[in-house]
Design a protein around this motif. Structure first.
Motif, PDB file in Angstrom:
ATOM      1  N   VAL A 138       0.830  -1.201   0.000  1.00 43.44           N
ATOM      2  CA  VAL A 138       0.000   0.000   0.000  1.00 43.44           C
ATOM      3  C   VAL A 138       0.867   1.255   0.000  1.00 43.44           C
ATOM      4  CG1 VAL A 138      -1.612   1.364   1.382  1.00 43.44           C
ATOM      5  CG2 VAL A 138      -2.054  -1.063   0.989  1.00 43.44           C
ATOM      6  N   PHE A 142       0.614   3.291  -3.605  1.00 43.87           N
ATOM      7  CA  PHE A 142      -0.478   4.236  -3.389  1.00 43.87           C
ATOM      8  C   PHE A 142      -0.401   5.403  -4.380  1.00 43.87           C
ATOM      9  CE2 PHE A 142      -1.749   8.173  -1.159  1.00 43.87           C
ATOM     10  CZ  PHE A 142      -3.104   7.925  -1.098  1.00 43.87           C
TER      11      PHE A 142
ATOM     12  N   ARG B  81      -6.089   2.147  -0.922  1.00 45.57           N
ATOM     13  CA  ARG B  81      -5.760   1.510  -2.198  1.00 45.57           C
ATOM     14  C   ARG B  81      -7.029   1.048  -2.923  1.00 45.57           C
ATOM     15  NH1 ARG B  81      -3.982   1.011  -5.930  1.00 45.57           N
ATOM     16  NH2 ARG B  81      -2.219  -0.118  -6.789  1.00 45.57           N
TER      17      ARG B  81
END
Lengths: 161, 163
Positions: A138, A142, B81
């Motif tokens: 992540v 991102f 995300r």
């Protein structure tokens, strides 16, 4: 000869096989220093985590509107900066390994059956590995300005669609 | 038979949650064989009983609580995300007053674990650490109040402040 007022007790060191007939080296035939490094890691990472987590809590909960300010735009704004990306990445790894090792110790202390210990620790390591993988992905993949996102929800620096 | 001091000291060693465990029984047998008087009275050892033990219990409890929060916290953050909407929707739950109290408890736990962790490091590495462990616990608790009270004033004002 004067009698000593207090008995001096020798502190057992990890290399000692026995002190006064009591066996202190319980590592059996294994000859690695894993537990010593785990012990040291808890102390070193602990000190670093105090700085990282106190900083994290101060910026996210104390500054500005505190918890009310946290939304996608806030996170996007922070992670657009490599400083906060690095901060959060180091914090994630240090904290997850610190916590996993702590829970490992607790499992070893309280789960008496070999099989129970084995499965609890397997579950622990799988869960921690998964969380580390997800967290790291992540942070690295991102995008603060995802295509097609509602412009009112993304950070202010995102180009107008 | 009247339990004399030596006998009551031995009982210290085998009662409590660990009573009857092989390890304790074996240790006790060894100590008896060696003619040791068992030194495990609550006053006499570093970690057993009183402040030494309870600070250790609190360290474990706060540690485990923080670990489980961390698992959840990485997952909720991972929603950035998925989409801005998904993240904002879940993070909104952190802003309700009940969760606000939970955050206060979490921070209180983190601050205790942090300061008591420093105390443990001093016990291990500082030559007079073990001797001063109790005084250092009072230090930990004082620092905890100094850090947590201003945090609570600010955080609860934000949580209950009519946003």
């Amino acid at each position: 000869m004067a009698t000593p007022l207090k008995t001096r007790i020798a502190v057992p060191r990890s290399r000692d096989n026995s002190v006064d007939g009591i066996k202190y080296n319980r590592s059996g035939s294994k000859r690695n220093n894993f537990e010593m490094f785990a012990w040291l890691y808890m102390r070193v990472s602990g000190v670093l985590l105090i700085v990282l987590i106190f900083g994290h809590l101060f910026v996210n909960l104390m500054m500005g509107d505190g918890v009310h300010a946290i939304d996608f735009g806030f996170v996007g704004g922070k992670w657009a900066n490599p400083f906060w990306q690095t901060w959060d990445l180091i914090m994630l790894w240090l904290a997850m390994i610190h916590g996993t090792n702590g829970v490992r110790t607790v499992i070893d202390d309280y789960a008496e059956k070999d099989r129970t210990r084995f499965w609890l620790k397997t579950l622990l390591f799988l869960a921690s590995g998964f969380i580390l993988l997800v967290g790291t992905l992540v942070i690295f993949t991102f995008s603060p300005c995802p295509t097609g996102a509602d412009p009112s929800l993304v950070p202010s620096f995102c180009p107008a669609p | 038979m009247t339990p004399g001091p030596a006998r009551s000291a031995q009982w210290q060693c085998i009662r409590g949650p660990l009573a009857g465990r092989k390890t304790d029984a074996a240790a006790l047998r060894l100590m008896k064989q060696g003619g040791y008087s068992v030194p495990n009275t609550s006053k006499g050892t570093l970690y057993r009983g009183r402040q030494g033990m309870w600070s250790w219990v609190a360290h474990r409890v706060t540690g485990i609580a923080i670990f489980f929060f961390l698992l959840v916290h990485v997952l909720d953050t991972a929603l950035v995300r998925v989409s801005p909407e998904a993240y904002n929707h879940v993070i909104a739950t952190y802003k309700n007053p009940i969760m606000g109290l939970g955050e206060a408890g979490l921070v209180a736990a983190i601050v205790y674990h942090a300061f008591n962790g420093l105390r443990i490091i001093l016990i291990d590495f500082w030559k007079n650490g073990a001797k001063n462990q109790k005084a250092m616990l009072w230090g930990v608790l004082i620092l905890w109040v100094i850090a947590v009270v201003p945090f609570l004033v600010r955080h609860l004002a934000i949580v209950f402040g009519g946003h």
